[in-house]
Design a protein around this motif. Sequence first.
Motif, PDB file in Angstrom:
ATOM      1  N   GLY A   1      17.075  -2.372  -3.220  1.00  0.00           N
ATOM      2  CA  GLY A   1      17.603  -1.391  -4.157  1.00  0.00           C
ATOM      3  C   GLY A   1      16.725  -1.169  -5.371  1.00  0.00           C
ATOM      4  N   ASP A   2      15.522  -1.761  -5.386  1.00  0.00           N
ATOM      5  CA  ASP A   2      14.621  -1.568  -6.524  1.00  0.00           C
ATOM      6  C   ASP A   2      14.012  -0.167  -6.534  1.00  0.00           C
ATOM      7  OD1 ASP A   2      15.013  -4.123  -7.523  1.00  0.00           O
ATOM      8  OD2 ASP A   2      13.478  -4.985  -6.219  1.00  0.00           O
ATOM      9  N   TRP A   3      14.011   0.498  -5.390  1.00  0.00           N
ATOM     10  CA  TRP A   3      13.578   1.902  -5.350  1.00  0.00           C
ATOM     11  C   TRP A   3      14.720   2.747  -4.803  1.00  0.00           C
ATOM     12  CZ3 TRP A   3      13.110   5.486  -1.340  1.00  0.00           C
ATOM     13  CH2 TRP A   3      12.557   6.723  -1.737  1.00  0.00           C
TER      14      TRP A   3
ATOM     15  N   ILE B   1       0.867  -1.172   0.000  1.00  0.00           N
ATOM     16  CA  ILE B   1       0.000   0.000   0.000  1.00  0.00           C
ATOM     17  C   ILE B   1       0.901   1.218   0.000  1.00  0.00           C
ATOM     18  CG2 ILE B   1      -1.816   1.233   1.236  1.00  0.00           C
ATOM     19  CD1 ILE B   1      -2.535  -1.439   2.544  1.00  0.00           C
ATOM     20  N   ALA B   2       0.657   2.144  -0.917  1.00  0.00           N
ATOM     21  CA  ALA B   2       1.562   3.285  -1.075  1.00  0.00           C
ATOM     22  C   ALA B   2       1.781   4.036   0.227  1.00  0.00           C
ATOM     23  CB  ALA B   2       1.014   4.230  -2.142  1.00  0.00           C
ATOM     24  N   ALA B   3       0.707   4.194   1.014  1.00  0.00           N
ATOM     25  CA  ALA B   3       0.820   4.969   2.255  1.00  0.00           C
ATOM     26  C   ALA B   3       1.739   4.305   3.268  1.00  0.00           C
ATOM     27  CB  ALA B   3      -0.565   5.178   2.867  1.00  0.00           C
ATOM     28  N   ASP B   4       1.948   2.991   3.146  1.00  0.00           N
ATOM     29  CA  ASP B   4       2.785   2.263   4.092  1.00  0.00           C
ATOM     30  C   ASP B   4       4.242   2.191   3.664  1.00  0.00           C
ATOM     31  OD1 ASP B   4       0.681   1.819   5.741  1.00  0.00           O
ATOM     32  OD2 ASP B   4       0.264  -0.203   5.040  1.00  0.00           O
ATOM     33  N   GLY B   5       4.556   2.775   2.531  1.00  0.00           N
ATOM     34  CA  GLY B   5       5.932   2.740   2.061  1.00  0.00           C
ATOM     35  C   GLY B   5       6.271   1.400   1.424  1.00  0.00           C
ATOM     36  N   HIS B   6       7.436   1.329   0.835  1.00  0.00           N
ATOM     37  CA  HIS B   6       7.879   0.114   0.159  1.00  0.00           C
ATOM     38  C   HIS B   6       9.275  -0.239   0.650  1.00  0.00           C
ATOM     39  CE1 HIS B   6       4.712   1.644  -2.524  1.00  0.00           C
ATOM     40  NE2 HIS B   6       4.470   0.376  -2.766  1.00  0.00           N
TER      41      HIS B   6
ATOM     42  N   SER C   1      23.693  -3.182  -2.202  1.00  0.00           N
ATOM     43  CA  SER C   1      24.938  -2.655  -1.624  1.00  0.00           C
ATOM     44  C   SER C   1      24.800  -1.178  -1.281  1.00  0.00           C
ATOM     45  CB  SER C   1      26.101  -2.864  -2.597  1.00  0.00           C
ATOM     46  OG  SER C   1      25.832  -2.223  -3.842  1.00  0.00           O
ATOM     47  N   SER C   2      23.886  -0.475  -1.952  1.00  0.00           N
ATOM     48  CA  SER C   2      23.645   0.934  -1.680  1.00  0.00           C
ATOM     49  C   SER C   2      22.154   1.196  -1.846  1.00  0.00           C
ATOM     50  CB  SER C   2      24.444   1.822  -2.634  1.00  0.00           C
ATOM     51  OG  SER C   2      24.182   3.195  -2.407  1.00  0.00           O
ATOM     52  N   THR C   3      21.567   1.954  -0.924  1.00  0.00           N
ATOM     53  CA  THR C   3      20.120   2.158  -0.920  1.00  0.00           C
ATOM     54  C   THR C   3      19.768   3.642  -0.906  1.00  0.00           C
ATOM     55  OG1 THR C   3      19.921   2.209   1.494  1.00  0.00           O
ATOM     56  CG2 THR C   3      19.869   0.035   0.427  1.00  0.00           C
ATOM     57  N   ALA C   4      18.467   3.919  -0.990  1.00  0.00           N
ATOM     58  CA  ALA C   4      17.991   5.298  -0.902  1.00  0.00           C
ATOM     59  C   ALA C   4      18.322   5.909   0.454  1.00  0.00           C
ATOM     60  CB  ALA C   4      16.480   5.351  -1.149  1.00  0.00           C
ATOM     61  N   THR C   5      18.380   5.079   1.493  1.00  0.00           N
ATOM     62  CA  THR C   5      18.766   5.577   2.819  1.00  0.00           C
ATOM     63  C   THR C   5      20.189   6.125   2.787  1.00  0.00           C
ATOM     64  OG1 THR C   5      17.356   3.872   3.789  1.00  0.00           O
ATOM     65  CG2 THR C   5      18.865   5.014   5.273  1.00  0.00           C
ATOM     66  N   ASP C   6      21.073   5.425   2.094  1.00  0.00           N
ATOM     67  CA  ASP C   6      22.443   5.914   1.944  1.00  0.00           C
ATOM     68  C   ASP C   6      22.468   7.242   1.189  1.00  0.00           C
ATOM     69  OD1 ASP C   6      23.601   3.604   3.181  1.00  0.00           O
ATOM     70  OD2 ASP C   6      23.282   2.509   1.312  1.00  0.00           O
ATOM     71  N   GLN C   7      21.600   7.366   0.183  1.00  0.00           N
ATOM     72  CA  GLN C   7      21.526   8.623  -0.559  1.00  0.00           C
ATOM     73  C   GLN C   7      21.111   9.778   0.344  1.00  0.00           C
ATOM     74  OE1 GLN C   7      18.887   6.798  -3.734  1.00  0.00           O
ATOM     75  NE2 GLN C   7      20.145   8.125  -5.038  1.00  0.00           N
ATOM     76  N   VAL C   8      20.098   9.540   1.182  1.00  0.00           N
ATOM     77  CA  VAL C   8      19.618  10.590   2.081  1.00  0.00           C
ATOM     78  C   VAL C   8      20.686  10.948   3.101  1.00  0.00           C
ATOM     79  CG1 VAL C   8      17.920  11.135   3.870  1.00  0.00           C
ATOM     80  CG2 VAL C   8      17.186  10.011   1.766  1.00  0.00           C
ATOM     81  N   ALA C   9      21.370   9.944   3.654  1.00  0.00           N
ATOM     82  CA  ALA C   9      22.437  10.213   4.624  1.00  0.00           C
ATOM     83  C   ALA C   9      23.543  11.062   4.003  1.00  0.00           C
ATOM     84  CB  ALA C   9      23.003   8.894   5.155  1.00  0.00           C
ATOM     85  N   THR C  10      23.873  10.782   2.753  1.00  0.00           N
ATOM     86  CA  THR C  10      24.883  11.572   2.059  1.00  0.00           C
ATOM     87  C   THR C  10      24.424  13.009   1.852  1.00  0.00           C
ATOM     88  OG1 THR C  10      25.742   9.624   0.910  1.00  0.00           O
ATOM     89  CG2 THR C  10      26.216  11.760  -0.077  1.00  0.00           C
ATOM     90  N   LEU C  11      23.163  13.186   1.470  1.00  0.00           N
ATOM     91  CA  LEU C  11      22.620  14.526   1.262  1.00  0.00           C
ATOM     92  C   LEU C  11      22.606  15.332   2.557  1.00  0.00           C
ATOM     93  CD1 LEU C  11      19.689  13.604  -1.139  1.00  0.00           C
ATOM     94  CD2 LEU C  11      21.626  15.070  -1.702  1.00  0.00           C
TER      95      LEU C  11
END
Length: 359
Positions: free
Chosen positions: A107-109, A95-100, A163-173
């Motif tokens: 790493g698919d998103w 469900i979109a509201a619950d996140g993916h 090996s790298s996720t969106a969380t890593d991207q946010v932490a870098t930002l």
Amino acid sequence: MSNAIRIWSDRTLMVILAGWFAICAVRMGNRTARDVWGGRVPLSVNAIRDATEGAFPFKGNARRMYDGLRLRLFSALPSTVVRGADGWLFYRGEIAADGHSFDLFTGDWRLSNADVAAWRATLEERRRRLAGMGIRYVVIIVPSKESIYGRSALADTQFAPASSTATDQVATLLAEAGIPCLDLRPPLITASGAGRLYYQGDTHWTPLGAVIAGREILGFLRGSGPSAASPPQRAPSGISHRGDIAAMAGLAVDEATEDYLIGSGEESLAKATARLSAGHTGGAITTRTSDTGEGTCLVFHDSFGACLMPALVPVFHRSIWCWSNGRFQWADVERERPGLVIQVLVERYLEHLIPAPVR
């Protein structure tokens, strides 16, 4: 039961459920179209979405009935639940509201270039504006359960960790923007060998996980680095917990776990959490005070925030807890004018925290 009969029965259930949804969908479409044509519903995506909710009767009941029958007849879990090794259950948000969170884990998103640009611009503007108001701003990243236990518990499934996720991207930002950030993934992975930090049948921390996370956050806020305190002391009695994932799967399983003493040792974490979070639900803003604390703190959080109250409430004379699912809300900052803003980002909600103007 033979495999052929199981497949036939499962498909029969799916046909029945599909028929139910088809009837409801026709009813929903006709009613919504009449309301829009008659001017009773504005011609906007959000308004039409809200209107269709009331025109689709018992959709949640139908889905739960289908999942319950599949579990009892075929021992099959719903598609929103993934069974890992050694009794671990993971929530696969559909469900979109619950996140993916599983798409993030595999790493698919990931953040697109536009998403990265939106985060970068928003974080830099937010840091500048808060600094001008004399407000300190920190971010806490709370990992989803699969980020801590997925590599081992999901090793025999099709869900391989990225090996790298969106969380890593946010932490870098956040680092690029000069915003202090505590990523709880490394300390919780390190501590996971000392005991169970998440419930096997729930998306949330156990008391041990909450105690360790609270200690890490306090050390981070005080600038003392990772906590080197002695292991937490167990409370005389444990607790029994019915997990949200287990309930979703239709499994009537109460999970027993240890509770831990906090502060001076007069109260356990579970009791302190229940006392401090009483009446605090989704969307609510709750204020707590402490005679021993100093300053004012505003916390943007989701359901994990309740477990952090026992650690943070005593530290501040006044703490304001805003259950915004981690969304930063300028109106609350302007109204409260705190000395410190803590934004608790839960991994599975990162998709919904991308700044709206670019998203």
